[in-house]
Design an enzyme around this catalytic site. Sequence first.
Site, PDB file in Angstrom:
ATOM      1  N   SER A 195      27.692  41.370  43.452  1.00  0.00           N
ATOM      2  CA  SER A 195      27.549  40.370  42.393  1.00  0.00           C
ATOM      3  C   SER A 195      28.624  39.295  42.521  1.00  0.00           C
ATOM      4  O   SER A 195      29.532  39.407  43.342  1.00  0.00           O
ATOM      5  CB  SER A 195      27.625  41.030  41.003  1.00  0.00           C
ATOM      6  OG  SER A 195      28.937  41.443  40.730  1.00  0.00           O
ATOM      7  N   TYR A 211      44.746  44.444  34.544  1.00  0.00           N
ATOM      8  CA  TYR A 211      44.034  43.621  35.536  1.00  0.00           C
ATOM      9  C   TYR A 211      44.978  42.580  36.136  1.00  0.00           C
ATOM     10  O   TYR A 211      45.047  42.409  37.357  1.00  0.00           O
ATOM     11  CB  TYR A 211      42.830  42.933  34.878  1.00  0.00           C
ATOM     12  CG  TYR A 211      42.213  41.851  35.737  1.00  0.00           C
ATOM     13  CD1 TYR A 211      41.327  42.160  36.763  1.00  0.00           C
ATOM     14  CD2 TYR A 211      42.539  40.497  35.537  1.00  0.00           C
ATOM     15  CE1 TYR A 211      40.766  41.164  37.558  1.00  0.00           C
ATOM     16  CE2 TYR A 211      41.979  39.496  36.328  1.00  0.00           C
ATOM     17  CZ  TYR A 211      41.097  39.838  37.331  1.00  0.00           C
ATOM     18  OH  TYR A 211      40.553  38.861  38.125  1.00  0.00           O
TER      19      TYR A 211
HETATM   20  P1  NDP Z   1      32.071  40.641  39.534  1.00  0.00           P
HETATM   21  O1  NDP Z   1      32.233  41.642  38.441  1.00  0.00           O
HETATM   22  O2  NDP Z   1      30.869  39.791  39.545  1.00  0.00           O
HETATM   23  O3  NDP Z   1      32.184  41.365  40.935  1.00  0.00           O
HETATM   24  C1  NDP Z   1      33.021  42.446  41.122  1.00  0.00           C
HETATM   25  C2  NDP Z   1      32.477  43.328  42.202  1.00  0.00           C
HETATM   26  O4  NDP Z   1      33.362  44.444  42.345  1.00  0.00           O
HETATM   27  C3  NDP Z   1      31.109  43.902  41.870  1.00  0.00           C
HETATM   28  O5  NDP Z   1      30.324  43.857  43.029  1.00  0.00           O
HETATM   29  C4  NDP Z   1      31.413  45.326  41.475  1.00  0.00           C
HETATM   30  O6  NDP Z   1      30.390  46.258  41.750  1.00  0.00           O
HETATM   31  C5  NDP Z   1      32.587  45.612  42.407  1.00  0.00           C
HETATM   32  N1  NDP Z   1      33.304  46.813  41.999  1.00  0.00           N
HETATM   33  C6  NDP Z   1      33.831  47.114  40.801  1.00  0.00           C
HETATM   34  N2  NDP Z   1      34.368  48.340  40.823  1.00  0.00           N
HETATM   35  C7  NDP Z   1      34.187  48.821  42.069  1.00  0.00           C
HETATM   36  C8  NDP Z   1      34.496  50.045  42.706  1.00  0.00           C
HETATM   37  N3  NDP Z   1      35.083  51.064  42.057  1.00  0.00           N
HETATM   38  N4  NDP Z   1      34.173  50.202  44.000  1.00  0.00           N
HETATM   39  C9  NDP Z   1      33.551  49.201  44.676  1.00  0.00           C
HETATM   40  N5  NDP Z   1      33.203  48.045  44.120  1.00  0.00           N
HETATM   41  C10 NDP Z   1      33.519  47.851  42.822  1.00  0.00           C
HETATM   42  O7  NDP Z   1      33.403  39.757  39.471  1.00  0.00           O
HETATM   43  P2  NDP Z   1      33.849  38.448  40.287  1.00  0.00           P
HETATM   44  O8  NDP Z   1      32.859  38.119  41.324  1.00  0.00           O
HETATM   45  O9  NDP Z   1      34.207  37.421  39.301  1.00  0.00           O
HETATM   46  O10 NDP Z   1      35.208  38.945  40.954  1.00  0.00           O
HETATM   47  C11 NDP Z   1      35.400  39.018  42.332  1.00  0.00           C
HETATM   48  C12 NDP Z   1      36.848  38.810  42.654  1.00  0.00           C
HETATM   49  O11 NDP Z   1      37.242  37.488  42.280  1.00  0.00           O
HETATM   50  C13 NDP Z   1      37.810  39.746  41.931  1.00  0.00           C
HETATM   51  O12 NDP Z   1      38.800  40.177  42.820  1.00  0.00           O
HETATM   52  C14 NDP Z   1      38.418  38.878  40.844  1.00  0.00           C
HETATM   53  O13 NDP Z   1      39.693  39.320  40.495  1.00  0.00           O
HETATM   54  C15 NDP Z   1      38.458  37.550  41.566  1.00  0.00           C
HETATM   55  N6  NDP Z   1      38.537  36.411  40.685  1.00  0.00           N
HETATM   56  C16 NDP Z   1      37.522  36.122  39.803  1.00  0.00           C
HETATM   57  C17 NDP Z   1      37.638  35.039  38.973  1.00  0.00           C
HETATM   58  C18 NDP Z   1      36.582  34.683  37.992  1.00  0.00           C
HETATM   59  O14 NDP Z   1      36.780  33.711  37.257  1.00  0.00           O
HETATM   60  N7  NDP Z   1      35.461  35.389  37.921  1.00  0.00           N
HETATM   61  C19 NDP Z   1      38.810  34.164  39.022  1.00  0.00           C
HETATM   62  C20 NDP Z   1      39.807  34.581  39.982  1.00  0.00           C
HETATM   63  C21 NDP Z   1      39.660  35.636  40.781  1.00  0.00           C
HETATM   64  P3  NDP Z   1      29.130  46.473  40.758  1.00  0.00           P
HETATM   65  O15 NDP Z   1      28.218  45.333  41.057  1.00  0.00           O
HETATM   66  O16 NDP Z   1      28.612  47.795  41.194  1.00  0.00           O
HETATM   67  O17 NDP Z   1      29.674  46.450  39.385  1.00  0.00           O
END
Ligand code: NDP
Length: 440
Positions: free
Chosen positions: A137, A315
């Site tokens: 995602s 976080y």
């Molecule tokens: P999402 O929640 O859309 O994506 C997070 C992903 O991590 C998902 O695919 C989720 O899987 C996966 N995940 C969560 N837990 C686990 C686990 N135990 N094992 C394997 N996979 C796991 O968030 P974002 O796309 O927004 O975030 C992605 C990155 O970007 C992160 O590192 C976040 O810190 C960083 N980021 C995001 C920002 C934002 O504004 N959104 C800003 C700055 C940084 P599942 O689909 O199964 O839940």
Amino acid sequence: MVETCALTINDHGALNLASINRRPSFHQLSLPAKRSASLAFTAFVPTCNLRLSSASLVQGKVACIVKESAFLGSSILEHHKSQFNAPVLRTKRESNHSVGVVKAQTTAVAAPGLNQSTVHGKKVLRKGVVVITGASSGLGLAAAKALAETEKWHVVMACRDFLKAEKAAQSAGMAKENYSIMHLDLASLDSVRQFVHGFRQSGRPLDVLVCNAAIYRPTARTPTYTADGYEMSVGVNHLGHFLLANMLLDDLKKSDYPSRRLIILGSITGNTNTLAGNVPPKAGLGDLRGLAGGLDGRNSSAMIDGGAFDGAKAYKDSKICNMLTMQELHRRFHEDTGITFASLYPGCIATTGLFREHIPLFRLLFPPFQKFVTKGFVSEDESGKRLAQVVGDTSLSKSGVYWSWNKNSASFENQLSEEASDAVKAQKLWEISEKMVGLA
Ligand code: NDP
């Protein structure tokens, strides 16, 4: 969904089929002939058991009958006979829900070779192989899509939910030959080890690793814990990735790709030198006493600094760990290996699943607030392109950098906060983390 299995024939003629991206699924058959070989294939549909009902070696070819026993709890009568002699196989199962039948078909596909190939006398660079954690995602999926669309990358989507990842890849329109899905649950160090084992079994080289997955639990009042007993946000976002990155360093070192990279997602929220980083609760690792105590909420605090649990802070703290780890990797390994280590803040992607645990009102108002008030809003597509640049763009090959983008979407080297660039703290974090994941 894609399941990658290792198919091996040992010297005694026994054929083993082991799932390498899911928890144990093991099958053994006897073969009439003696021969050593190693094969791998990919299968669709998570809930069915793949069975080879018979197998034999004929003139160096393995002939086998692939039989389904269950799909979504229903019995499946069809089976498929296939013959193959290639070292790497892809088995596809196409589901037809209306009649409840799953068909299996086996076609040979070549794993990317280690060398450049020649087409019409010209050297052509092979596809790069990039592993992206949490590609089911948000940012991870958008980057996977952007990279897959170039046809220059094969994306290994390292995800905890197979079916979700497969559906996400399909709805993003990713062509099947440009991605595969492997199981990885960062909340279990055992799963990380299994992932690395499975990835190596797949025979693919590793050119770029992107540690992207994360969880954010801003409304949590009490901590939850990983399989290894560590507070969940730090356990998944930092410790799981710390082990993965360390284990896959050897694979990156072996890659012959022109630019090998290891990327760990950072965040503005972990940087107290920004406005967003000063929104309470502020990130802060203190003297790492909670982490050193085991981060288990019993013998020590569940927070790195030893304080009371705060889901939002956990976080942000994990993101400082991500940015410190990237710099420590750079200091320890860049000069000797040539690998580029980088982190980034992709912008505020207010629509992703990261905010899924936030209160509904926040989820409703956060995207328009970012769009019209702060004007820091970045679409998932745009953020995916930014991450894709850090993966493959030659202009972003400098190591030790925390990348950001300005309002015109131009990349620049951003400054980290004092704590997020503290080399002494980074070393201490490294040493404690090594012990926690069993590397020291
Ligand atoms: P999402 O929640 O859309 O994506 C997070 C992903 O991590 C998902 O695919 C989720 O899987 C996966 N995940 C969560 N837990 C686990 C686990 N135990 N094992 C394997 N996979 C796991 O968030 P974002 O796309 O927004 O975030 C992605 C990155 O970007 C992160 O590192 C976040 O810190 C960083 N980021 C995001 C920002 C934002 O504004 N959104 C800003 C700055 C940084 P599942 O689909 O199964 O839940």
